[in-house]
Structure formats: structure tokens, C-alpha cells
Design a protein around this motif. Structure first.
Motif, short mmCIF file in Angstrom:
data_model
loop_
_atom_site.label_atom_id
_atom_site.label_comp_id
_atom_site.label_asym_id
_atom_site.label_seq_id
_atom_site.Cartn_x
_atom_site.Cartn_y
_atom_site.Cartn_z
N ILE A 48 54.70 56.80 57.41
CA ILE A 48 53.54 57.25 56.64
C ILE A 48 52.25 57.09 57.45
CG2 ILE A 48 52.14 56.78 54.57
CD1 ILE A 48 54.73 55.73 53.26
N ARG A 49 52.18 55.97 58.17
CA ARG A 49 50.94 55.61 58.85
C ARG A 49 50.67 56.46 60.09
NH1 ARG A 49 51.31 50.07 58.68
NH2 ARG A 49 52.84 50.21 60.35
N ASN A 50 51.70 56.77 60.85
CA ASN A 50 51.52 57.46 62.15
C ASN A 50 50.77 58.78 62.07
OD1 ASN A 50 52.68 55.36 63.54
ND2 ASN A 50 54.72 56.28 63.61
N PRO A 51 51.09 59.69 61.12
CA PRO A 51 50.32 60.94 61.05
C PRO A 51 48.84 60.72 60.77
CG PRO A 51 52.36 61.12 59.79
CD PRO A 51 52.20 59.69 60.15
N PHE A 52 48.53 59.73 59.92
CA PHE A 52 47.12 59.43 59.63
C PHE A 52 46.41 58.90 60.88
CE2 PHE A 52 48.93 59.29 55.36
CZ PHE A 52 47.95 59.94 54.62
N ILE A 53 47.11 58.02 61.60
CA ILE A 53 46.51 57.47 62.82
C ILE A 53 46.29 58.57 63.85
CG2 ILE A 53 46.97 55.99 64.82
CD1 ILE A 53 48.32 54.01 62.94
N TRP A 54 47.29 59.43 64.05
CA TRP A 54 47.17 60.49 65.04
C TRP A 54 46.04 61.46 64.67
CZ3 TRP A 54 47.23 61.91 69.63
CH2 TRP A 54 47.37 63.23 70.03
N GLN A 55 45.95 61.79 63.37
CA GLN A 55 44.88 62.68 62.92
C GLN A 55 43.51 62.05 63.15
OE1 GLN A 55 45.26 65.89 61.70
NE2 GLN A 55 43.05 65.92 61.92
N SER A 56 43.38 60.77 62.84
CA SER A 56 42.09 60.08 63.03
C SER A 56 41.73 59.96 64.50
CB SER A 56 42.14 58.69 62.39
OG SER A 56 42.27 58.78 61.00
N VAL A 57 42.74 59.70 65.34
CA VAL A 57 42.49 59.61 66.78
C VAL A 57 42.00 60.95 67.32
CG1 VAL A 57 43.61 59.36 69.04
CG2 VAL A 57 44.03 57.67 67.24
N LYS A 58 42.60 62.06 66.85
CA LYS A 58 42.13 63.39 67.26
C LYS A 58 40.69 63.61 66.84
CE LYS A 58 45.46 65.94 65.52
NZ LYS A 58 46.24 67.16 65.19
N LEU A 59 40.36 63.19 65.62
CA LEU A 59 38.98 63.31 65.15
C LEU A 59 38.05 62.45 66.00
CD1 LEU A 59 39.45 63.23 61.26
CD2 LEU A 59 39.14 65.22 62.73
N GLY A 60 38.54 61.25 66.38
CA GLY A 60 37.75 60.37 67.23
C GLY A 60 37.48 60.98 68.60
N ILE A 61 38.51 61.63 69.17
CA ILE A 61 38.34 62.28 70.48
C ILE A 61 37.36 63.45 70.38
CG2 ILE A 61 39.52 63.63 72.26
CD1 ILE A 61 42.03 61.93 71.70
N ILE A 62 37.50 64.25 69.31
CA ILE A 62 36.59 65.38 69.12
C ILE A 62 35.16 64.88 68.95
CG2 ILE A 62 35.95 67.30 67.60
CD1 ILE A 62 38.96 67.58 66.94
N GLY A 63 34.99 63.85 68.11
CA GLY A 63 33.66 63.27 67.92
C GLY A 63 33.08 62.72 69.20
N ALA A 64 33.94 62.08 70.03
CA ALA A 64 33.49 61.53 71.31
C ALA A 64 33.05 62.66 72.26
CB ALA A 64 34.61 60.71 71.95
N LEU A 65 33.82 63.76 72.29
CA LEU A 65 33.47 64.88 73.15
C LEU A 65 32.15 65.53 72.71
CD1 LEU A 65 36.98 66.55 73.64
CD2 LEU A 65 35.71 65.14 75.27
N VAL A 66 31.96 65.63 71.39
CA VAL A 66 30.69 66.17 70.87
C VAL A 66 29.53 65.27 71.29
CG1 VAL A 66 29.36 66.68 68.78
CG2 VAL A 66 31.76 67.37 68.93
#
Length: 292
Positions: A210-228
Motif C-alpha cells: 500500500i505504502r510504496n505507490p504513495f511514496i513513489w508518487q510523492s518522490v516524483k512530485l518532490g523531484i518535479i518541485g525540486a526541478l522547478v
């Protein structure tokens, strides 16, 4: 009806993701800017310190060979960055340009002295070291006087140490604030899916599954936010570099790379930890506690 509801849910999901990205980008932009300032403090300090000069005024009876010997000796000194000889004629010309009129016409003679300007390396710009340099220079027979801005040196030494301390303290505080803000955004995002989490758990899904998809999605958002945030930093640094070129913000590529990778790493780390603990909290709740 279901089609409309699905569209509504997708809009909510996109809106939620966008708010998380914007929150992460804004916070990481400020953290990156502060990190850049902290890392650049040493080079900025070095830049200003190396503008400090010791001026050695020479006696009028000093011959050219003695002056040249002194210049050569000063160039070999470990504290000297540049050594420049300024004749009394050059000094009069510079002074006339500064005041906007030819003062020699009024005086009839040049009262200035031949001089040597020594720009010091930054590590030697302290009150104690410069006092020692002055003491050694005045012992020379051809030296009339040695001058430098003593109050400025004392002010620089005093305030640079103070500034470094407060910058480090402020950096630690701001990083903590960044963690809290990003953590809040992630928790709100996970909170909106708490019923989905509990439903998956009730049908037998493991916590890791259950947890892994949420973590992966949040990490992707974190990377996108960092790139912005990095794009925003590059634009802001370009603006500063154009208006204040003395800062030489693009001169140290390694430092910039360190800041940019640090932003990405911080974005990944904070979103991973925040999502892990947020999902863990809802996984450990009873079904009736999801409504509170």
C-alpha cells in the motif's frame, strides 16, 4: 454520472498534485537560495577582503633602484596579491579626476608622494597581521609612511564572524521550516486518500504494498518541485549576476552543482520520509478513527 464523478476526482487529484509541487518548489527555492548564500559567503568575503590595500608612501629622495628593489621584495611576500607602483604624477592625475579640477594649478607644485599599493590575499586581512606588516614596512629607510583603513579591517573581521554564525543558524532554522511545510503538504495529500488506504488494507494488501505507490508518487512530485525550484534559482541567479557581476555567481560551477543536487536530494528525502510516516499513521488507525 460516474463519468462526471471520475472527471471531478481527476481534477481534484491534479489540483492536489499541483499544490504539492508548488509548495515544494517554493520552499526548496528559498532553501536553495539560502544554501547558495551560505556557500558563497566565503568567496564574497574573500572578494571584499582582497580589495583592501596597504599604501606605502616613499621618501622623495628614494632612488629608482631602491624603489625597484622594494617592489621586487614585496611581490615575493606571501601576503601580497598584487603590488602596484604609483608615481606622484599618476597620483596627482587620479586625485584631480576625483575632485573634478586640477589642484596643481593652485598649489604650483605636487605635494603628493610616490607610493606602492599592496593588495593583500584575503587570509592576511586581519587587524593583527596587517599591524605586523605595517610595523615591518615602516622600518625600511625609503619608506615615509604606511597607511590602510584600520577601522574597516576591524569592522570586516568582527562582522564576518558574526555573519557566518547567524547564516548557519538561520540555514538550520529555515531547513526545519522547509521540512515542516513540505511534510504538511504531503500529509494533506495522503489524508485525502485515507479511505483508499484502509480499504486496500482490509482486503489483505500488505503495508509495504500500500505504502510504496504513495511514496513513489510523492518522490516524483518532490523531484518535479525540486526541478522547478532549480529553474527559478537559475533565473534569479542570472538576474543577480547581470546586475551585480562582482558576485561572480556563475564562476564556481561545482558550488552550483552542489546546491542543485542538494535541492533534489532534499526534495526526495523530505517527500519520502513525510509519505512514509503519513501512510504509516493511517495504516495504523482503526476504521472508525478515519473520520476524525
Amino acid at each position: 454520472m460516474n463519468n462526471s464523478f471520475d472527471k471531478y476526482q481527476k481534477r481534484r487529484l491534479r489540483s492536489s498534485y499541483l499544490s504539492v509541487i508548488v509548495s515544494i518548489a517554493l520552499v526548496l527555492f528559498l532553501v536553495g537560495l539560502l544554501g547558495l548564500i551560505v556557500l558563497k559567503t566565503n568567496s564574497i568575503t574573500k572578494h571584499f577582503k582582497e580589495k583592501v590595500a596597504i599604501t606605502v608612501f616613499l621618501n622623495d629622495n628614494a632612488n629608482d633602484s631602491d624603489v625597484e628593489t622594494l617592489r621586487a621584495e614585496l611581490k615575493r611576500e606571501e601576503y601580497a596579491k598584487t603590488v602596484t607602483y604609483i608615481s606622484k604624477e599618476e597620483a596627482a592625475k587620479i586625485y584631480s579626476e576625483d575632485i573634478g579640477e586640477n589642484f596643481l594649478e593652485f598649489l604650483g607644485e605636487n605635494p603628493l608622494k610616490n607610493a606602492i599599493d599592496i593588495l593583500l590575499k584575503s587570509e592576511f586581512v586581519t587587524p593583527e597581521i596587517m599591524a605586523g606588516i605595517e610595523k615591518n614596512l615602516v622600518l625600511r629607510s625609503i619608506v615615509s609612511e604606511v597607511t590602510y583603513d584600520k577601522p574597516l579591517i576591524e569592522l570586516l573581521s568582527k562582522n564576518i564572524n558574526r555573519l557566518s554564525f547567524w547564516m548557519l543558524l538561520f540555514s538550520a532554522l529555515f531547513t526545519l521550516i522547509a521540512v515542516v511545510l513540505i511534510n504538511g503538504s504531503i500529509r494533506l495529500s495522503v489524508y485525502s486518500k485515507r479511505f483508499t488506504i484502509k480499504t486496500m488494507q482490509m482486503v489483505g494488501a500488505t503495508k509495504g504494498f500500500i505504502r510504496n505507490p504513495f511514496i513513489w508518487q510523492s518522490v516524483k512530485l518532490g523531484i518535479i518541485g525540486a526541478l522547478v525550484s532549480i529553474v527559478g534559482l537559475v533565473v534569479f541567479i542570472s538576474y543577480l549576476n547581470k546586475n551585480i557581476p562582482e558576485l561572480e555567481l556563475f564562476s564556481d560551477i561545482n558550488m552550483l552543482a552542489m546546491v542543485f543536487f542538494g535541492i533534489i536530494g532534499l526534495g526526495i528525502l523530505i517527500t519520502w520520509l513525510s509519505t512514509f510516516f503519513a501512510t504509516q499513521r493511517f495504516l495504523n488507525l482503526r476504521s472508525d478513527e478515519l473520520y476524525y
